[in-house]
Write an enzyme that holds these catalytic residues in place. Structure first.
Site, PDB file in Angstrom:
ATOM      1  N   LYS A  22       0.949  -1.139  -0.092  1.00  0.00           N
ATOM      2  CA  LYS A  22      -0.050  -0.035  -0.017  1.00  0.00           C
ATOM      3  C   LYS A  22       0.976   1.285  -0.039  1.00  0.00           C
ATOM      4  O   LYS A  22       0.661   2.106  -0.913  1.00  0.00           O
ATOM      5  CB  LYS A  22      -0.933  -0.048   1.288  1.00  0.00           C
ATOM      6  CG  LYS A  22      -1.795   1.373   1.430  1.00  0.00           C
ATOM      7  CD  LYS A  22      -2.536   1.201   2.616  1.00  0.00           C
ATOM      8  CE  LYS A  22      -1.833   1.743   3.903  1.00  0.00           C
ATOM      9  NZ  LYS A  22      -1.892   3.345   3.967  1.00  0.00           N
ATOM     10  N   ASN A  23       1.811   1.256   0.731  1.00  0.00           N
ATOM     11  CA  ASN A  23       2.625   2.452   1.094  1.00  0.00           C
ATOM     12  C   ASN A  23       3.666   2.699  -0.061  1.00  0.00           C
ATOM     13  O   ASN A  23       3.708   4.021  -0.502  1.00  0.00           O
ATOM     14  CB  ASN A  23       3.435   2.086   2.099  1.00  0.00           C
ATOM     15  CG  ASN A  23       2.536   2.548   3.657  1.00  0.00           C
ATOM     16  OD1 ASN A  23       1.440   3.286   3.622  1.00  0.00           O
ATOM     17  ND2 ASN A  23       3.114   1.817   4.703  1.00  0.00           N
ATOM     18  N   CYS A 118      -4.806   8.194   9.567  1.00  0.00           N
ATOM     19  CA  CYS A 118      -5.160   7.720  10.998  1.00  0.00           C
ATOM     20  C   CYS A 118      -4.801   8.625  11.992  1.00  0.00           C
ATOM     21  O   CYS A 118      -3.629   9.288  11.848  1.00  0.00           O
ATOM     22  CB  CYS A 118      -4.395   6.352  11.188  1.00  0.00           C
ATOM     23  SG  CYS A 118      -4.971   4.936  10.065  1.00  0.00           S
ATOM     24  N   ARG A 123       1.892  14.613  12.273  1.00  0.00           N
ATOM     25  CA  ARG A 123       3.000  14.144  11.262  1.00  0.00           C
ATOM     26  C   ARG A 123       3.063  15.236  10.436  1.00  0.00           C
ATOM     27  O   ARG A 123       2.548  15.352   9.435  1.00  0.00           O
ATOM     28  CB  ARG A 123       2.459  12.929  10.359  1.00  0.00           C
ATOM     29  CG  ARG A 123       2.538  11.570  11.298  1.00  0.00           C
ATOM     30  CD  ARG A 123       1.945  10.275  10.601  1.00  0.00           C
ATOM     31  NE  ARG A 123       0.449  10.280  10.162  1.00  0.00           N
ATOM     32  CZ  ARG A 123       0.080   9.173   9.636  1.00  0.00           C
ATOM     33  NH1 ARG A 123       0.893   7.967   9.065  1.00  0.00           N
ATOM     34  NH2 ARG A 123      -1.269   9.252   9.274  1.00  0.00           N
ATOM     35  N   ASP A 308       4.637   0.260  12.125  1.00  0.00           N
ATOM     36  CA  ASP A 308       3.111  -0.313  11.524  1.00  0.00           C
ATOM     37  C   ASP A 308       2.994  -1.633  11.903  1.00  0.00           C
ATOM     38  O   ASP A 308       1.886  -2.305  11.404  1.00  0.00           O
ATOM     39  CB  ASP A 308       3.319  -0.199  10.122  1.00  0.00           C
ATOM     40  CG  ASP A 308       2.844   1.095   9.380  1.00  0.00           C
ATOM     41  OD1 ASP A 308       2.617   2.100  10.366  1.00  0.00           O
ATOM     42  OD2 ASP A 308       2.947   1.433   8.428  1.00  0.00           O
ATOM     43  N   ARG A 400      -8.415   0.332   4.209  1.00  0.00           N
ATOM     44  CA  ARG A 400      -7.473   1.155   3.742  1.00  0.00           C
ATOM     45  C   ARG A 400      -6.142   0.603   3.541  1.00  0.00           C
ATOM     46  O   ARG A 400      -5.435   0.835   2.828  1.00  0.00           O
ATOM     47  CB  ARG A 400      -7.419   2.325   4.908  1.00  0.00           C
ATOM     48  CG  ARG A 400      -8.512   3.207   4.790  1.00  0.00           C
ATOM     49  CD  ARG A 400      -8.056   4.796   5.696  1.00  0.00           C
ATOM     50  NE  ARG A 400      -7.133   4.956   5.351  1.00  0.00           N
ATOM     51  CZ  ARG A 400      -5.861   5.300   6.326  1.00  0.00           C
ATOM     52  NH1 ARG A 400      -5.922   5.107   7.632  1.00  0.00           N
ATOM     53  NH2 ARG A 400      -4.986   5.919   5.569  1.00  0.00           N
TER      54      ARG A 400
END
Length: 421
Positions: A22-23, A118, A123, A308, A400
């Site tokens: 995903k990232n 999230c 951040r 994560d 997600r």
């Protein structure tokens, strides 16, 4: 809202295919803005965040088509109509800020809303902004938007970040591909997703060296061309499913997994008594005899232990033999899953950035609430080993970042179902 019901007990056996990251995919997609020619991504994950990024690119005038049941993304930015990334889209996902560098590099201006994502702590965008300003950009925050322009074009610069930010590394690296001259990015992030982006950009004609190290050098070029690029394996999904047999017992082969993606994580698994074996197809994982052993974990930028995977690791350590201490050094608000695990009988104390986990003999099923993406799946993992039924509510976070989680866990013997509401 949907919920997921997990009935604990029973070992897991079989194999789970690991999706593209995903990232990585969310970073690769904005790279299409750097070129008028098509960019095609294969091994793309089928997630709601990918749909959100597709929507954002379309709002800028880019074409983005999902092919082969969503596993191929065909994109083109030959006729962009806007450099304005609207709040209504950007607020849904942190990675939306990655259009800033490419838009600024190609068009000399951009308006990008401050991002969402999230609720796991602040951040900030300061490293992104300072890096682009070092390259000649003028950036002003007004009405919740970053108004950026480079009236004389972006120019190569030497920029050292005070923290190895993944997003800032990606944004600056993309912008630097079309800047005039050479950019040297020091204290750069070293994550596999950075290497994957650099590999894709080189396929598009960029000149990049040093990715995977703390110093990346980018020699700007006049233009980039099209390319086809496979998205790297999702190391977070990989680590998550490696923990499933570690928690529930049994043996699972994670297809597509590679040790180098999760090296520090595997070291902790080994210390806890989990056997990881490389195979021709991926990684095979099994718990050794008896309870897992307590281990201490500190999250760090790659190649350290991933933030994560902290929530999922905590779920395993809830039933470990002994006391574990988890230190969260990346995000200041990332133990929100701890109270939910306590509802299931875990013994956890949180003090600031530290969580002390005293292993208990057994967790017990309970209704719990997901607070973010990784917390969602940690509660599902905990439910695999708990007595009785665990009901995980607010699982929209899960969509997600995890592709077909119920199907994948069911295929190896987990008793899990999604209840539509």
């Amino acid at each position: 809202m949907d919920s997921i019901v997990v009935t604990g007990g029973g070992e897991l056996q079989g194999e789970i295919p690991i999706a593209g990251a995903k990232n990585a995919c969310l970073t690769l997609m904005p790279a299409t803005l750097l070129s008028e020619e098509p960019l095609t991504l294969t091994n793309a994950p089928r997630l709601s965040d990918i749909k959100t990024m597709t929507e954002l690119l379309a709002s800028l005038g880019a074409e983005a088509k999902s092919l082969q049941n969503g596993q191929v993304l065909a994109m083109s930015s030959h006729d962009l109509t806007s450099a304005h990334a609207d709040y209504d889209i950007v607020r849904k996902m942190r990675a939306s800020n990655l259009v800033l560098g490419p838009l600024l590099a190609r068009f000399g201006h951009a308006e990008v809303s401050l991002p969402g994502g999230c609720a796991i702590g602040a951040r900030p965008m300061d490293l992104h902004i300072h890096g682009l300003e070092a390259m000649g950009a003028e950036i002003e925050l007004r009405d919740g938007y970053l108004h950026a322009k480079a009236p004389k074009g972006l120019k190569g610069a030497v920029y050292e970040m005070n923290f190895a930010s993944v997003g800032a590394t990606e944004n600056i690296m993309m912008a630097a591909t079309l800047a005039k001259g050479t950019t040297v990015l020091k204290n750069a992030a070293r994550e596999p997703e950075i290497v994957d982006l650099a590999t894709c950009l080189r396929a598009m004609g960029a000149q990049i060296d040093g990715d995977g190290t703390s110093e990346i050098t980018i020699q700007g070029v006049d233009r980039l061309h099209g390319a086809t690029h496979p998205v790297v394996t999702d190391r977070i999904e990989l680590g998550t499913y490696m923990l499933a047999p570690a928690i529930a017992g049994g043996e699972v082969e994670c297809i597509g997994g590679r040790i180098e993606l999760v090296g520090a994580f595997c070291e902790k698994l080994d210390a806890a008594g989990i056997h990881v074996e490389e195979t021709k197809r991926g990684l095979k994982v099994a718990r050794r005899n008896g309870r897992v052993s307590a281990v201490d974990v500190t999250t760090e930028p790659f190649p350290g232990f991933p933030t994560d995977l902290q929530a999922q690791m905590m779920a395993m350590l809830c039933t470990a033999d002994g006391t574990s201490v988890l230190e969260e050094k990346i995000f200041e608000n990332r133990f929100m899953h701890a109270p939910e695990l306590v509802r299931m009988g875990a013994d956890i104390e949180v003090h600031g950035g530290h969580a002390t986990v005293r292993g208990v003999d057994k967790l017990k099923g309970a209704p719990v609430m997901a607070t973010d993406l990784r917390a969602s799946v940690s509660l599902i993992l905990a439910g695999l080993a708990a007595e009785g039924e665990t009901v995980v509510n607010r699982v929209y976070h899960l969509d997600r970042g995890y592709e077909k989680v119920v199907r994948k866990l069911s295929s190896v013997g987990a008793r899990i179902e999604r209840i539509k509401e």
